[in-house]
Every structure is written in C-alpha cells, then in structure tokens.
Design an enzyme around this catalytic site. Structure first.
Site, PDB file in Angstrom:
ATOM      1  N   LYS B  55       0.843  -1.215   0.000  1.00  0.00           N
ATOM      2  CA  LYS B  55       0.000   0.000   0.000  1.00  0.00           C
ATOM      3  C   LYS B  55       0.868   1.252   0.000  1.00  0.00           C
ATOM      4  O   LYS B  55       0.588   2.219  -0.713  1.00  0.00           O
ATOM      5  CB  LYS B  55      -0.882   0.028   1.266  1.00  0.00           C
ATOM      6  CG  LYS B  55      -2.011  -0.987   1.318  1.00  0.00           C
ATOM      7  CD  LYS B  55      -2.749  -0.838   2.670  1.00  0.00           C
ATOM      8  CE  LYS B  55      -3.860  -1.866   2.851  1.00  0.00           C
ATOM      9  NZ  LYS B  55      -4.450  -1.795   4.218  1.00  0.00           N
ATOM     10  N   ALA B  77      -0.643   1.240   6.457  1.00  0.00           N
ATOM     11  CA  ALA B  77      -0.867   0.262   7.535  1.00  0.00           C
ATOM     12  C   ALA B  77      -1.778  -0.845   7.047  1.00  0.00           C
ATOM     13  O   ALA B  77      -2.546  -0.667   6.088  1.00  0.00           O
ATOM     14  CB  ALA B  77      -1.487   0.952   8.752  1.00  0.00           C
ATOM     15  N   ASP B  78      -1.663  -1.984   7.686  1.00  0.00           N
ATOM     16  CA  ASP B  78      -2.608  -3.072   7.423  1.00  0.00           C
ATOM     17  C   ASP B  78      -2.904  -3.798   8.732  1.00  0.00           C
ATOM     18  O   ASP B  78      -1.990  -4.072   9.509  1.00  0.00           O
ATOM     19  CB  ASP B  78      -2.042  -4.070   6.409  1.00  0.00           C
ATOM     20  CG  ASP B  78      -3.096  -5.100   6.013  1.00  0.00           C
ATOM     21  OD1 ASP B  78      -4.137  -4.686   5.465  1.00  0.00           O
ATOM     22  OD2 ASP B  78      -2.908  -6.294   6.278  1.00  0.00           O
ATOM     23  N   THR B  79      -4.177  -4.091   8.938  1.00  0.00           N
ATOM     24  CA  THR B  79      -4.613  -4.741  10.177  1.00  0.00           C
ATOM     25  C   THR B  79      -5.240  -6.090   9.857  1.00  0.00           C
ATOM     26  O   THR B  79      -6.098  -6.183   8.980  1.00  0.00           O
ATOM     27  CB  THR B  79      -5.642  -3.844  10.910  1.00  0.00           C
ATOM     28  OG1 THR B  79      -5.049  -2.570  11.182  1.00  0.00           O
ATOM     29  CG2 THR B  79      -6.096  -4.481  12.219  1.00  0.00           C
ATOM     30  N   ALA B 114       0.452  -3.748  10.916  1.00  0.00           N
ATOM     31  CA  ALA B 114       1.766  -3.382  10.401  1.00  0.00           C
ATOM     32  C   ALA B 114       1.704  -1.939   9.937  1.00  0.00           C
ATOM     33  O   ALA B 114       0.719  -1.520   9.328  1.00  0.00           O
ATOM     34  CB  ALA B 114       2.136  -4.282   9.230  1.00  0.00           C
TER      35      ALA B 114
END
Lengths: 212, 212
Positions: B55, B77-79, B114
């Site tokens: 991303k 970010a990635d959740t 992250a």
C-alpha cells in the site's frame, strides 16, 4: 419481552454510558439525580462502589416513592482512576488536568468502574453490584502532545483527566482488561452478571433483555 | 514546522486511521491506491507487513514519479486478525461475518497492525516499519447478541468482522496491548517510532511534527 414487568433505568447522564448500553439494542430510560461524588473510603473498590450505590439508590428511592407497585431495573455506575493509592476523579480545571496527566505519564494506573443494580420486583427489593478493574499504561507525554490534548477539552468531565476514546490514544500504550470499563461501563460483564442474576432470581424474566 | 520540507501523507482511506492520526493535530493528506490485499505469507507478521508495504510503495512510487524533488513521509498500515494460525481479513458478507465471529467467540485472538513509513528526503529514499500485536478476548456470543451486532453492519469493512469501537464491546471482555492498534493504527507507538527515526536520520527535521 413485551410481557416483562421490568423497566430498565440507567441512573447516569454520562453520554458514554448511554452509548455503551445503547449497543445492547434494549429499550432503557435515563433518570439521574445530582449526588455529591464524595466518599470517606480510601480503598478504590469501596470508594467507587459507595458512589455508584448512592447514585442508584437516589433514583431507586424516587421511583419507589412515586410508584411502589412498579418493577424497575435501575443501573448506576461510577468510574475512578487510581495510582499509588491516590484516587483521581474529574479535574476541576485545565491546570488540574495537566497535573493529573503529568502524574499518570510514563506509568501504569488502574481504572475502576463500580456498577450497582437496584431492582424492584413485585414489591420486593433486590440488589447486586460488581467492580471491574482495567490497567492502563501511559507513555511519557511531551509538552506538545499534552497541550494539544488539553486543547481538546476532553479532560474536564472525565476521571483522571482523560477519555480513552479520543486524543489520549496518542500517549496510551497499553490496556489490560475490559476497554469499555475505561470508557465508563463494563458492558460485556454487565451482560454476564445480569444473565446470572435474572436466571437465578427471576427465571420467568430471564428472557426480558432478550440477550442471553 | 513552517520550514519543513516533509509532507505527511496517509496512504489509507480508512476513516478510523484518519481519525486516529487526526488526534496528533498535525496536517496530513490522504492518498490511497487500490491494492489487492493478498499475500502468500502464512505468518501474520509477514502477511500484514507485506500488504502494508505494498500500500505504501504504490503511493510512494506515484509521488516519486510525479515530483522526484519533493520530500514525503508516506504512512501506510494493514490490520489483520489471527487465531490458531488462521488469518481473518474482511468478511465478504453477513454470513461470513457470522462464521468469523462464531470462530472467535469464547477465545483470545491476536490483532496485528503493520505500519510502513516510506520517506523521500532530498532525493533519497528511507524506510522503516513495525508491527504491533494486541490480544483481544471475546465472551461467548449469544445468538441474540450476534444478530443484533450483525444488524449494525459494522462487521463488513473490518478485519475479523468486528470494530472494537462499537457494538462488539457487548461481547469483548479483555484487551491486552494497544487499543488503537485494534482500531487500526498504533498511534502512540507511531509517535515514538517517528521520533526515533527523525532524530536519528534527520535531526534538523526532528521538530517537524512538533510532537516530541
């Protein structure tokens, strides 16, 4: 549910408690009386419990006087912050909020919410209560972050001078326990405790909240 | 701050990340490109990190192509939610949301977010990233509570089919770690990591965010 005699009353004007209980999608009414939030107890569990009880009893007694044949489920709560034996209520102004937050910075404190349930059912009074503890850890708070947070005004109506659902997240590093308890009402435990109470005391009303 | 060359870009359209970063009261822009949220990694840390990196890189490369002499601080970010080695992303519909929540009910799962920071500064690329883990415990979820929660539609755009800031609090009993990380962005750690990075790499820009 339509046949239930019980009326769910929230004895608190806190918009955060109203929102948390609203998540249950169960009808309830708000009724609150002004009670001085003072206690001689120095133990945080007893302190929060006494104030929560006083809030609940005031509303319960008013309802009882007005309609002694009604059936009520009156829920009250009190939230305090505690660090090293000191109990933090709401700060009186921005300066006190800064003092509170500076004392909490870089440390782990406890948040206690006491919940009291006063019930009138077929003319008889019932009562139960519980206290939930959550630990919250703050990072060091830089002067810049502190002033930006104080600028939001979020501190002023909250125990310990912060609301966990806002800008304080910029310096909160850790939560251990129920998050909703820090917001002001341990809603998931309230569901479990209500289930236990209703199923034991009024099995015929156990479906009242239609939740279990 | 007025003299800083750096431009703060959030490479995410998540309204929750926007709100969390907004608490810093620092100007930022949102720029996001559609990236398939897929990874071959089975390890949750590597999985979330890869997607967060993708991303961020997409936005960074676009900025670099458009203005190679600019200076950017691109944050992505990635959740994800993880239980027993299974990684839960966003459910595709209400039925899958019910399956996800039923699997998570009565257990403790991990939420990983992250964060990737791609920086262009004076024509040179810099990068850092970190992953934050928070444990979340669900109570048993009654059919009634489950359907009421699914009715809110809150599940559909969220990893693991729940958003911790809403009706799911009726069945969440415990959080261990950073709460904001579960919302989707570990903001307090981001402040600390940014401080460390800026002070080490660009001491002249350490006051850029005016936060530390």
């Amino acid at each position: 549910m339509a046949n239930s005699k019980l009326k769910f009353i929230l004895a608190s004007t806190s918009p955060r408690r109203k929102e948390l209980i609203g998540h249950l999608k169960v009808p309830f009414e708000i009724m609150s009386l002004n009670i001085p939030e003072e206690s001689d107890f120095t133990d945080p569990v007893k302190f929060s419990q006494e104030i929560s009880n006083l809030k609940g009893e005031a509303v319960f007694n008013k309802l009882l006087a007005e309609n002694p044949s009604g059936s009520y489920y009156v829920v009250s709560a009190d939230t305090i912050v505690c660090l090293n034996g000191k109990i933090y209520g709401k700060p009186k102004d921005r300066n006190e909020a800064r003092v509170f937050l500076s004392e909490l910075a870089g440390k782990t404190h406890s948040v206690f919410t006491a919940v009291s349930v006063n019930v009138l059912y077929e003319g008889k009074k019932h009562f139960f209560s519980f206290v939930d503890e959550t630990k919250v850890t703050f990072n060091h708070i830089s002067d810049a972050l502190m002033e930006r947070y104080l600028d939001t005004g979020d501190s002023l109506d909250k125990a310990g001078a912060y609301g966990i659902q806002g800008g304080s997240l910029t310096f909160i590093s850790k939560v251990e326990g129920d998050y909703a308890n820090v917001v002001g009402f341990p809603i998931s435990r309230f569901v479990l405790e209500s289930e236990k109470f209703l199923k034991t005391q009024f099995p015929q009303e156990a479906l009242w909240l239609n939740l279990f």
